[in-house]
Scaffold this motif. Structure first.
Motif, mmCIF file in Angstrom:
data_model
loop_
_atom_site.group_PDB
_atom_site.id
_atom_site.type_symbol
_atom_site.label_atom_id
_atom_site.label_comp_id
_atom_site.label_asym_id
_atom_site.label_seq_id
_atom_site.Cartn_x
_atom_site.Cartn_y
_atom_site.Cartn_z
ATOM 1 N N PRO A 52 -13.292 -68.763 12.990
ATOM 2 C CA PRO A 52 -11.846 -68.546 13.085
ATOM 3 C C PRO A 52 -11.075 -69.870 13.129
ATOM 4 C CG PRO A 52 -12.862 -68.310 15.246
ATOM 5 C CD PRO A 52 -13.982 -68.564 14.281
ATOM 6 N N VAL A 53 -9.894 -69.874 12.513
ATOM 7 C CA VAL A 53 -8.978 -71.026 12.594
ATOM 8 C C VAL A 53 -7.622 -70.476 13.034
ATOM 9 C CG1 VAL A 53 -7.831 -72.885 11.325
ATOM 10 C CG2 VAL A 53 -10.172 -72.212 10.711
ATOM 11 N N PRO A 54 -7.088 -70.935 14.179
ATOM 12 C CA PRO A 54 -5.828 -70.333 14.674
ATOM 13 C C PRO A 54 -4.650 -70.568 13.726
ATOM 14 C CG PRO A 54 -6.892 -71.663 16.374
ATOM 15 C CD PRO A 54 -7.615 -71.951 15.089
ATOM 16 N N ASN A 55 -3.781 -69.589 13.662
ATOM 17 C CA ASN A 55 -2.587 -69.621 12.819
ATOM 18 C C ASN A 55 -1.437 -70.245 13.624
ATOM 19 O OD1 ASN A 55 -0.208 -68.960 11.486
ATOM 20 N ND2 ASN A 55 -0.895 -66.900 10.913
ATOM 21 N N ALA A 56 -1.003 -71.435 13.190
ATOM 22 C CA ALA A 56 0.034 -72.166 13.933
ATOM 23 C C ALA A 56 1.342 -71.372 13.975
ATOM 24 C CB ALA A 56 0.263 -73.533 13.295
ATOM 25 N N LYS A 95 -16.131 -57.344 14.695
ATOM 26 C CA LYS A 95 -17.083 -58.287 15.290
ATOM 27 C C LYS A 95 -17.804 -57.723 16.514
ATOM 28 C CE LYS A 95 -13.947 -61.607 15.912
ATOM 29 N NZ LYS A 95 -12.713 -61.175 15.215
ATOM 30 N N GLY A 96 -17.340 -56.593 17.030
ATOM 31 C CA GLY A 96 -17.886 -56.108 18.292
ATOM 32 C C GLY A 96 -17.185 -56.778 19.469
ATOM 33 N N TYR A 97 -16.223 -57.621 19.185
ATOM 34 C CA TYR A 97 -15.366 -58.192 20.219
ATOM 35 C C TYR A 97 -14.014 -58.516 19.591
ATOM 36 C CZ TYR A 97 -16.734 -62.656 18.085
ATOM 37 O OH TYR A 97 -16.959 -63.674 17.191
ATOM 38 N N GLN A 98 -12.999 -58.576 20.446
ATOM 39 C CA GLN A 98 -11.654 -58.937 20.006
ATOM 40 C C GLN A 98 -11.371 -60.317 20.583
ATOM 41 O OE1 GLN A 98 -8.594 -56.888 22.192
ATOM 42 N NE2 GLN A 98 -7.086 -57.025 20.546
ATOM 43 N N ILE A 99 -10.842 -61.221 19.772
ATOM 44 C CA ILE A 99 -10.440 -62.518 20.335
ATOM 45 C C ILE A 99 -9.071 -62.307 20.991
ATOM 46 C CG2 ILE A 99 -9.962 -64.950 19.930
ATOM 47 C CD1 ILE A 99 -11.757 -64.866 17.498
ATOM 48 N N SER A 100 -9.034 -62.596 22.284
ATOM 49 C CA SER A 100 -7.834 -62.346 23.073
ATOM 50 C C SER A 100 -7.679 -63.493 24.064
ATOM 51 C CB SER A 100 -8.002 -60.998 23.798
ATOM 52 O OG SER A 100 -6.868 -60.697 24.576
ATOM 53 N N GLN A 101 -6.763 -63.344 24.991
ATOM 54 C CA GLN A 101 -6.654 -64.290 26.099
ATOM 55 C C GLN A 101 -6.740 -63.462 27.366
ATOM 56 O OE1 GLN A 101 -2.846 -66.417 24.986
ATOM 57 N NE2 GLN A 101 -4.235 -68.165 25.093
ATOM 58 N N TYR A 102 -7.455 -63.951 28.338
ATOM 59 C CA TYR A 102 -7.622 -63.165 29.561
ATOM 60 C C TYR A 102 -7.272 -64.004 30.788
ATOM 61 C CZ TYR A 102 -9.811 -60.363 33.193
ATOM 62 O OH TYR A 102 -10.045 -59.648 34.333
ATOM 63 N N GLU A 103 -8.151 -64.943 31.105
ATOM 64 C CA GLU A 103 -7.940 -65.714 32.329
ATOM 65 C C GLU A 103 -6.732 -66.629 32.237
ATOM 66 O OE1 GLU A 103 -11.912 -66.798 33.925
ATOM 67 O OE2 GLU A 103 -10.743 -68.489 34.727
ATOM 68 N N ALA A 104 -6.479 -67.153 31.053
ATOM 69 C CA ALA A 104 -5.393 -68.114 30.886
ATOM 70 C C ALA A 104 -4.461 -67.658 29.769
ATOM 71 C CB ALA A 104 -5.968 -69.496 30.576
ATOM 72 N N LEU A 124 -13.638 -59.733 8.658
ATOM 73 C CA LEU A 124 -14.664 -58.677 8.589
ATOM 74 C C LEU A 124 -15.767 -58.950 9.611
ATOM 75 C CD1 LEU A 124 -15.044 -58.118 4.732
ATOM 76 C CD2 LEU A 124 -14.077 -56.529 6.412
ATOM 77 N N GLY A 125 -15.685 -60.115 10.275
ATOM 78 C CA GLY A 125 -16.666 -60.439 11.310
ATOM 79 C C GLY A 125 -18.055 -60.717 10.760
ATOM 80 N N LEU A 126 -18.125 -61.311 9.566
ATOM 81 C CA LEU A 126 -19.449 -61.590 8.992
ATOM 82 C C LEU A 126 -20.092 -62.781 9.718
ATOM 83 C CD1 LEU A 126 -18.789 -61.068 5.164
ATOM 84 C CD2 LEU A 126 -19.444 -59.420 6.942
ATOM 85 N N THR A 174 -8.577 -54.512 1.107
ATOM 86 C CA THR A 174 -8.280 -55.527 0.092
ATOM 87 C C THR A 174 -7.711 -56.794 0.724
ATOM 88 O OG1 THR A 174 -6.112 -54.514 -0.266
ATOM 89 C CG2 THR A 174 -7.878 -53.871 -1.774
ATOM 90 N N HIS A 175 -7.292 -56.729 1.996
ATOM 91 C CA HIS A 175 -6.784 -57.922 2.682
ATOM 92 C C HIS A 175 -7.839 -58.364 3.691
ATOM 93 C CE1 HIS A 175 -2.284 -57.643 1.632
ATOM 94 N NE2 HIS A 175 -2.917 -56.785 0.862
ATOM 95 N N THR A 176 -9.007 -58.720 3.193
ATOM 96 C CA THR A 176 -10.114 -59.044 4.100
ATOM 97 C C THR A 176 -10.872 -60.263 3.600
ATOM 98 O OG1 THR A 176 -11.539 -57.542 2.869
ATOM 99 C CG2 THR A 176 -10.484 -56.645 4.829
ATOM 100 N N CYS A 177 -11.601 -60.883 4.520
ATOM 101 C CA CYS A 177 -12.443 -62.034 4.187
ATOM 102 C C CYS A 177 -13.577 -62.055 5.214
ATOM 103 C CB CYS A 177 -11.618 -63.323 4.229
ATOM 104 S SG CYS A 177 -11.199 -63.842 5.908
ATOM 105 N N PRO A 178 -14.534 -62.952 5.080
ATOM 106 C CA PRO A 178 -15.640 -62.973 6.049
ATOM 107 C C PRO A 178 -15.177 -63.103 7.503
ATOM 108 C CG PRO A 178 -16.220 -64.267 4.122
ATOM 109 C CD PRO A 178 -14.777 -63.860 3.943
#
Ligand code: ZN
Ligand code: MN
Length: 488
Positions: free
Chosen positions: A60-64, A99-108, A53-55, A46-50
């Motif tokens: 994505p818009v980053p949360n300040a 999404k089949g991937y996670q948005i993360s930080q790796y190199e930086a 849900l990875g549609l 119930t707390h989901t959106c496109p």
């Protein structure tokens, strides 16, 4: 070569531990969408959106607020926040990963460096490798015959905090997690409740011959759901690895789980390497640029941190290291103590004693909520109680009873004393108690007259009991000696 059963206990092996901790940031919305991050108890999905849900086509818009909390955490840990970092895609397939991937930080990563002192001791500093921002995954719910997936948690903001391999035991890991949890709550970054999954810990364990400079092959242990489990899993795994090496075996780089019932680690899978994740910069997000003035504003928002406050209370207020550590267990408790001391600055040590002793005893029995403690016994009332004791109006034992009443009824000290008649007994009542004791304890009186000095202590105890501990012991002793001399 698993569990050869020969664990060397001669101290010839050294345990080396690094921790990776995922922390759920306390934001209203998720990391890259406007969905509410407060999903506890909500109906699944119930707390989901496109976006979460990875549609296809969702952006994505980053949360300040999440970036601000991550920066606050990084600064509180003494790390370096980098001006220009970016997000990357960590690709893998699992049913809870929309999404089949996670948005993360790796190199930086957002932050590198920093550290935490174990048990507040600078000599036991654990250095941090990095702190980065990422999004959480959904959750699988295992049911009869399969699994269901709930995406309410999908996209909730996390920071991952990675230590350097500076820990040497399960106990070190427990101490590190205590310090980290305290700090995260202190700065309002996270509830850090392990039981809710807001703090999740993976441990990397290796062993090496004591004195060796090189690290041994490490094993990762996942799914640890309490500090006790972290500690036990590390100690168990270190013993297992030492057993393998001592038997001439080779440690396999793998991921293991902790079987709480069997109290041992169990194999899960061989470890992926970073290449398996095919990291690449997230094309839907611009670089994360941290402005210097913005970062300074985040630094200015930080409260006085636990270590600084502990030091100030230990030496500045004169509480000493032990009491200072106890009263800085959380910020609300530290605030309470400081307010009580401010109400009676001359009695700082006595106030701290009454708080860490009797008051904590009452509060801890109910799970220690510092706000509830303050609501029942406001700091000024605790100071008022200490004033009654110091002024001689109330004996220590009676004061403990008064405090318990204050705590239960949320009543002021003076009111409880008046209502329960717990103030010091007056001279008439003391004289009556002495006469009553001398009349009933004829044997002890005879012993005293026969020269047995110890009998006086017995009689004094009887007088104190007769006055329910409300007599001033020195006055009671004087009254007793006077009465014995007069009857001679
Ligand atoms: Zn969403
Ligand atoms: Mn992670």
């Amino acid at each position: 070569m698993n569990d050869p059963g020969r664990v060397p206990t001669d101290g010839s092996w050294e345990t080396v531990v690094g921790l990776e901790t995922h922390v759920q940031l306390q934001t209203r919305s998720k990391m890259f969408c406007a969905c509410s991050a407060d999903y506890a108890g909500a109906e699944p999905n119930t707390h989901t959106c496109p976006v979460c849900l990875g549609l296809p086509g969702a952006l994505p818009v980053p949360n300040a607020a999440a970036v601000a909390l991550a920066a606050r955490t990084a600064l509180a840990l003494g790390g370096t926040v980098h001006a220009r970092t970016w997000f990357e895609r960590k690709n893998y397939h699992y049913p809870d990963l929309a999404k089949g991937y996670q948005i993360s930080q790796y190199e930086a990563p957002l932050c590198t460096g920093g550290g935490l002192d174990l048990d507040g001791e600078p000599a036991r500093r654990v250095r941090l490798e990095r702190l980065h921002l990422e999004e959480d995954t959904g959750k699988l719910i295992h049911v009869e015959g399969g699994a269901l997936v709930d995406f309410n948690r999908s996209g909730v903001p996390l920071v991952e905090i990675v230590t350097r391999p500076d820990l040497r035991s399960g106990e070190d890991a427990r101490a590190y997690l205590e310090a980290l949890r305290q700090l995260l709550r202190w700065i309002g970054a996270s509830t850090a409740n392990m039981e809710d999954g807001a703090l999740r810990v993976d441990v990397n364990v290796s062993v090496r011959p004591r004195g060796a400079a090189e690290l041994g092959t490490k094993v990762e242990v996942k799914n640890l759901n309490s500090f006790a489990a972290v500690r036990a899993a590390i100690d168990h795994e270190a013993d297992r690895l030492a057993g393998i090496l001592a038997a001439g075996g080779v440690v396999v780089h793998e991921t293991r789980g902790w079987d709480e019932a069997a109290r041992r680690t169990v194999p899960q899978r061989s470890k992926e390497s970073a290449e398996d994740y095919r990291y690449f910069p997230e094309p839907d997000l611009p670089p994360l640029v941290v402005d210097a003035a913005w970062l300074e504003a985040r630094r200015a928002e930080l409260p006085e941190l636990p270590a600084a406050r502990r030091a100030r209370l230990a030496s500045g207020a004169g509480l000493g290291p032990d009491a200072a550590r106890l009263v800085t267990r959380d910020r609300a408790t530290a605030d309470y103590v400081e307010s009580a001391i401010a109400a009676r600055p001359g009695a700082a040590l006595a106030i701290a004693d009454w708080i860490v002793g009797p008051l904590f005893g009452l509060a801890n029995a109910e799970g220690h909520d510092a706000h509830a403690m303050a609501a029942r016994v406001p700091p000024g009332e605790l100071a008022a109680l200490v004033a009654l004791v110091e002024g001689g109006a109330l004996g220590r034992a009676a004061a403990k009873d008064v405090l318990a009443r204050m705590y239960i009824d949320a009543a002021p000290a003076a009111e409880v004393v008046a209502r329960e008649g717990l103030g010091r007994v007056d001279d008439d009542a003391l004289g009556a108690a002495v006469r009553e004791v001398l009349a009933s304890q004829t044997r002890a009186v005879a012993d005293y007259r026969a020269g047995k000095g110890a009998a006086l202590g017995f009689l004094l105890g009887a007088v104190m009991r007769a006055t329910r501990g409300q007599a001033d012991p020195a006055a009671a002793r004087a009254a007793l000696e006077a009465a014995l001399a007069a009857d001679d």
